[in-house]
Design an enzyme around this catalytic site. Structure first.
Site, mmCIF file in Angstrom:
data_model
loop_
_atom_site.group_PDB
_atom_site.id
_atom_site.type_symbol
_atom_site.label_atom_id
_atom_site.label_comp_id
_atom_site.label_asym_id
_atom_site.label_seq_id
_atom_site.Cartn_x
_atom_site.Cartn_y
_atom_site.Cartn_z
ATOM 1 N N LEU A 1 15.541 10.771 -83.322
ATOM 2 C CA LEU A 1 14.479 11.317 -84.162
ATOM 3 C C LEU A 1 13.249 10.443 -83.964
ATOM 4 O O LEU A 1 13.361 9.229 -83.817
ATOM 5 C CB LEU A 1 14.878 11.315 -85.641
ATOM 6 C CG LEU A 1 15.971 12.287 -86.088
ATOM 7 C CD1 LEU A 1 16.309 12.065 -87.557
ATOM 8 C CD2 LEU A 1 15.534 13.737 -85.859
ATOM 9 N N ASP A 2 12.063 11.076 -83.957
ATOM 10 C CA ASP A 2 10.831 10.310 -83.832
ATOM 11 C C ASP A 2 10.717 9.310 -84.981
ATOM 12 O O ASP A 2 11.209 9.557 -86.088
ATOM 13 C CB ASP A 2 9.614 11.232 -83.861
ATOM 14 C CG ASP A 2 9.604 12.228 -82.701
ATOM 15 O OD1 ASP A 2 10.362 12.009 -81.735
ATOM 16 O OD2 ASP A 2 8.850 13.212 -82.772
ATOM 17 N N GLN A 3 10.049 8.208 -84.744
ATOM 18 C CA GLN A 3 9.930 7.155 -85.749
ATOM 19 C C GLN A 3 9.390 7.642 -87.086
ATOM 20 O O GLN A 3 9.925 7.276 -88.137
ATOM 21 C CB GLN A 3 9.074 6.002 -85.223
ATOM 22 C CG GLN A 3 8.990 4.827 -86.187
ATOM 23 C CD GLN A 3 8.420 3.581 -85.544
ATOM 24 O OE1 GLN A 3 8.511 3.389 -84.343
ATOM 25 N NE2 GLN A 3 7.821 2.719 -86.347
ATOM 26 N N VAL B 1 9.704 10.438 -88.490
ATOM 27 C CA VAL B 1 10.499 11.576 -88.982
ATOM 28 C C VAL B 1 11.780 11.082 -89.629
ATOM 29 O O VAL B 1 12.454 10.191 -89.111
ATOM 30 C CB VAL B 1 10.828 12.545 -87.826
ATOM 31 C CG1 VAL B 1 11.737 13.670 -88.305
ATOM 32 C CG2 VAL B 1 9.546 13.101 -87.219
#
Length: 269
Positions: free
Chosen positions: A89-91, A93
């Site tokens: 997961l993107d940071q 998010v």
């Protein structure tokens, strides 16, 4: 089938028996970058570990001194325990992540991910007009490693990869032009949801990298600091038992709980 739902209950509240499901209730603590990993784990056995990643911490990073989920989980497991990273997961998010605790589990979960058997669903708060009831977005994306960004490209461009996601509007505020979207990620491209939604005219609130000037202004007005995106649901087959597992969480971001004026929240007590 086994289902696990995260709710505001205390650890040890117990398991409730259903015909084909177990409801596993957990307490979720709010905190910044101080990650108490035990509080973030929803489920763990000999093969897998499921956790709720908070917004603002990386899934994995090579930066010295910066915390990430992989290093924190390894510290939690202790020793030379194996921990396989299945997806990211993107940071900025928040959401559900499944990790493998054995090489066998890592291989099987990676197979399910490739075969589209590992179902990932998201909630997003976006700005725009003419929100679709249901729609499938199909694009080609190219990643720029130098800038760590992705963009929509033509199919014939070198390095372009197919990107597909399904979108459904769950709630919206017409006066504010803001909507809550349910998203099923079909392919797993770099920054895919953020890039495709912005390209479709629905930038996410809190997205400083891909947002428009208007969405950035509205994000500031509503106090949205992180990307208004949450990986809220995860479904897959247990690598060992082959039982279907379903995990679901509530987003912690304030915008998901309250919404703008005139928008009735999706979550009700």
């Amino acid at each position: 089938m086994i289902k696990y739902y995260e709710r505001n209950a205390r650890m040890g509240a117990g398991l409730k028996n259903h015909t084909d499901a177990l409801i596993f209730q957990l307490r979720v603590c709010r905190f910044g970058m101080e990650v108490k990993m035990k509080e973030r784990i929803l489920y763990e056995d000999k093969e897998i570990l499921i956790c709720h990643k908070p917004a603002g911490i990386a899934t994995q990073t090579g930066r010295v001194g910066q915390k990430d989920m992989v290093s924190e989980l390894k510290n939690y497991l202790g020793g030379n325990s194996y921990l396989g990273l299945v997806h990211r997961l993107d940071q900025p998010v928040e959401g559900l992540l499944v990790f493998a605790k054995t090489p066998f589990a890592a291989k099987e979960l990676s197979r399910q991910l490739t075969a589209d058997l590992l179902n990932k669903q998201y909630l997003a708060v976006v700005l725009g007009e003419g929100f679709p009831n249901t729609e499938t977005l199909r694009d080609y994306l190219i990643k720029d490693n130098k800038t760590n960004t992705s963009r929509v490209a033509k199919a014939e461009e070198a390095g372009a990869k197919k990107a597909k996601l399904q979108v459904k509007t769950a709630a919206y505020c017409k006066e504010e032009d803001i909507a809550l979207l349910e998203i099923r990620l079909v392919t797993g491209r770099h920054h895919q949801i953020r890039v495709q939604l912005t390209n479709a005219g629905f930038p996410l609130l809190g997205d400083s990298k891909y947002g428009t000037e208007e969405s950035k202004r509205r994000s500031k007005e509503t106090g949205v600091d992180n990307v208004a995106l949450c990986a809220c649901r995860l479904e897959f087959l247990h690598p060992k038992t082959k039982k279907k597992l379903e995990f679901e969480i509530k987003p912690e971001g304030k915008i998901f709980q309250t919404g703008p004026d005139g928008w009735e929240p999706m979550w009700k007590n």
